[in-house]
Scaffold this motif. Structure first.
Motif, PDB file in Angstrom:
ATOM      1  N   ALA A 291       0.860  -1.179   0.000  1.00  0.00           N
ATOM      2  CA  ALA A 291       0.000   0.000   0.000  1.00  0.00           C
ATOM      3  C   ALA A 291       0.900   1.234   0.000  1.00  0.00           C
ATOM      4  CB  ALA A 291      -0.891  -0.005   1.227  1.00  0.00           C
ATOM      5  N   ILE A 292       0.512   2.241  -0.762  1.00  0.00           N
ATOM      6  CA  ILE A 292       1.252   3.501  -0.794  1.00  0.00           C
ATOM      7  C   ILE A 292       0.323   4.595  -0.285  1.00  0.00           C
ATOM      8  CG2 ILE A 292       2.428   5.204  -2.226  1.00  0.00           C
ATOM      9  CD1 ILE A 292       3.121   2.879  -4.147  1.00  0.00           C
ATOM     10  N   LEU A 293       0.797   5.339   0.695  1.00  0.00           N
ATOM     11  CA  LEU A 293       0.005   6.421   1.276  1.00  0.00           C
ATOM     12  C   LEU A 293       0.834   7.698   1.243  1.00  0.00           C
ATOM     13  CD1 LEU A 293      -2.565   7.318   2.709  1.00  0.00           C
ATOM     14  CD2 LEU A 293      -1.499   6.634   4.865  1.00  0.00           C
ATOM     15  N   ASP A 294       0.332   8.684   0.509  1.00  0.00           N
ATOM     16  CA  ASP A 294       0.996   9.979   0.369  1.00  0.00           C
ATOM     17  C   ASP A 294       0.232  10.980   1.227  1.00  0.00           C
ATOM     18  OD1 ASP A 294       2.001  12.447  -0.429  1.00  0.00           O
ATOM     19  OD2 ASP A 294       2.124  11.881  -2.543  1.00  0.00           O
ATOM     20  N   VAL A 295       0.854  11.464   2.292  1.00  0.00           N
ATOM     21  CA  VAL A 295       0.178  12.393   3.202  1.00  0.00           C
ATOM     22  C   VAL A 295       0.717  13.816   3.085  1.00  0.00           C
ATOM     23  CG1 VAL A 295      -0.473  10.579   4.832  1.00  0.00           C
ATOM     24  CG2 VAL A 295       1.683  11.796   5.153  1.00  0.00           C
TER      25      VAL A 295
ATOM     26  N   PRO B 127      -2.236  13.608   9.778  1.00  0.00           N
ATOM     27  CA  PRO B 127      -2.473  12.367   9.047  1.00  0.00           C
ATOM     28  C   PRO B 127      -2.388  11.090   9.888  1.00  0.00           C
ATOM     29  CG  PRO B 127      -0.227  13.057   8.703  1.00  0.00           C
ATOM     30  CD  PRO B 127      -0.883  14.124   9.552  1.00  0.00           C
ATOM     31  N   PHE B 128      -2.149  11.197  11.190  1.00  0.00           N
ATOM     32  CA  PHE B 128      -1.915  10.005  11.991  1.00  0.00           C
ATOM     33  C   PHE B 128      -3.070   9.004  11.911  1.00  0.00           C
ATOM     34  CE2 PHE B 128      -1.950   7.569  15.973  1.00  0.00           C
ATOM     35  CZ  PHE B 128      -0.694   6.997  15.899  1.00  0.00           C
ATOM     36  N   THR B 129      -4.305   9.472  12.044  1.00  0.00           N
ATOM     37  CA  THR B 129      -5.459   8.565  11.998  1.00  0.00           C
ATOM     38  C   THR B 129      -5.536   7.867  10.648  1.00  0.00           C
ATOM     39  OG1 THR B 129      -6.684   9.922  13.575  1.00  0.00           O
ATOM     40  CG2 THR B 129      -7.977   8.429  12.214  1.00  0.00           C
ATOM     41  N   ARG B 130      -5.310   8.599   9.588  1.00  0.00           N
ATOM     42  CA  ARG B 130      -5.336   8.021   8.241  1.00  0.00           C
ATOM     43  C   ARG B 130      -4.242   6.957   8.075  1.00  0.00           C
ATOM     44  NH1 ARG B 130      -3.985  11.225   2.891  1.00  0.00           N
ATOM     45  NH2 ARG B 130      -4.558   9.638   1.414  1.00  0.00           N
ATOM     46  N   ILE B 131      -3.064   7.240   8.622  1.00  0.00           N
ATOM     47  CA  ILE B 131      -1.957   6.279   8.546  1.00  0.00           C
ATOM     48  C   ILE B 131      -2.327   5.002   9.303  1.00  0.00           C
ATOM     49  CG2 ILE B 131       0.434   5.823   9.248  1.00  0.00           C
ATOM     50  CD1 ILE B 131       0.902   8.905   8.842  1.00  0.00           C
TER      51      ILE B 131
ATOM     52  N   LEU C 178       5.030   5.005   2.957  1.00  0.00           N
ATOM     53  CA  LEU C 178       4.516   6.309   3.364  1.00  0.00           C
ATOM     54  C   LEU C 178       5.349   7.394   2.697  1.00  0.00           C
ATOM     55  CD1 LEU C 178       2.516   7.756   5.294  1.00  0.00           C
ATOM     56  CD2 LEU C 178       4.340   7.708   7.002  1.00  0.00           C
ATOM     57  N   VAL C 179       4.675   8.359   2.075  1.00  0.00           N
ATOM     58  CA  VAL C 179       5.351   9.476   1.416  1.00  0.00           C
ATOM     59  C   VAL C 179       5.042  10.727   2.226  1.00  0.00           C
ATOM     60  CG1 VAL C 179       5.652  10.755  -0.737  1.00  0.00           C
ATOM     61  CG2 VAL C 179       4.997   8.335  -0.816  1.00  0.00           C
ATOM     62  N   VAL C 180       6.091  11.361   2.745  1.00  0.00           N
ATOM     63  CA  VAL C 180       5.945  12.516   3.629  1.00  0.00           C
ATOM     64  C   VAL C 180       6.999  13.576   3.302  1.00  0.00           C
ATOM     65  CG1 VAL C 180       4.898  11.310   5.576  1.00  0.00           C
ATOM     66  CG2 VAL C 180       7.341  11.307   5.357  1.00  0.00           C
TER      67      VAL C 180
END
Length: 75
Positions: free
Chosen positions: A2-6, A16-20, A35-37
């Protein structure tokens, strides 16, 4: 994986903590999270370690960070 860009969340002042954590909770046993930060999320490392994840972090040429969280073997 999974890739998550916040990055947009952070730029717009959203935490973005809850989303992560929702994304992490949705991972299968053999799935990883990338994770992209815009900065190295060092405080998150301990949280994820407690959940059984190790990490590999790399800063990109444009200054952002890509961190891959993977479940530690044996968990």
């Amino acid at each position: 994986m999974a890739i998550l860009d916040v990055r947009d969340d952070l730029r717009q002042g959203r935490e973005p903590f809850t989303r992560i954590m929702q994304t992490v909770d949705g991972l299968g046993p053999d799935e990883s999270l990338e994770l992209v930060v815009p900065f190295e999320p060092a405080p998150l490392y301990m949280v994820m370690e407690r959940r059984g994840f190790s990490h590999r972090a790399k800063q990109t040429p444009d200054g952002d960070w890509r961190v891959v969280f993977s479940r530690e073997k044996g968990d």
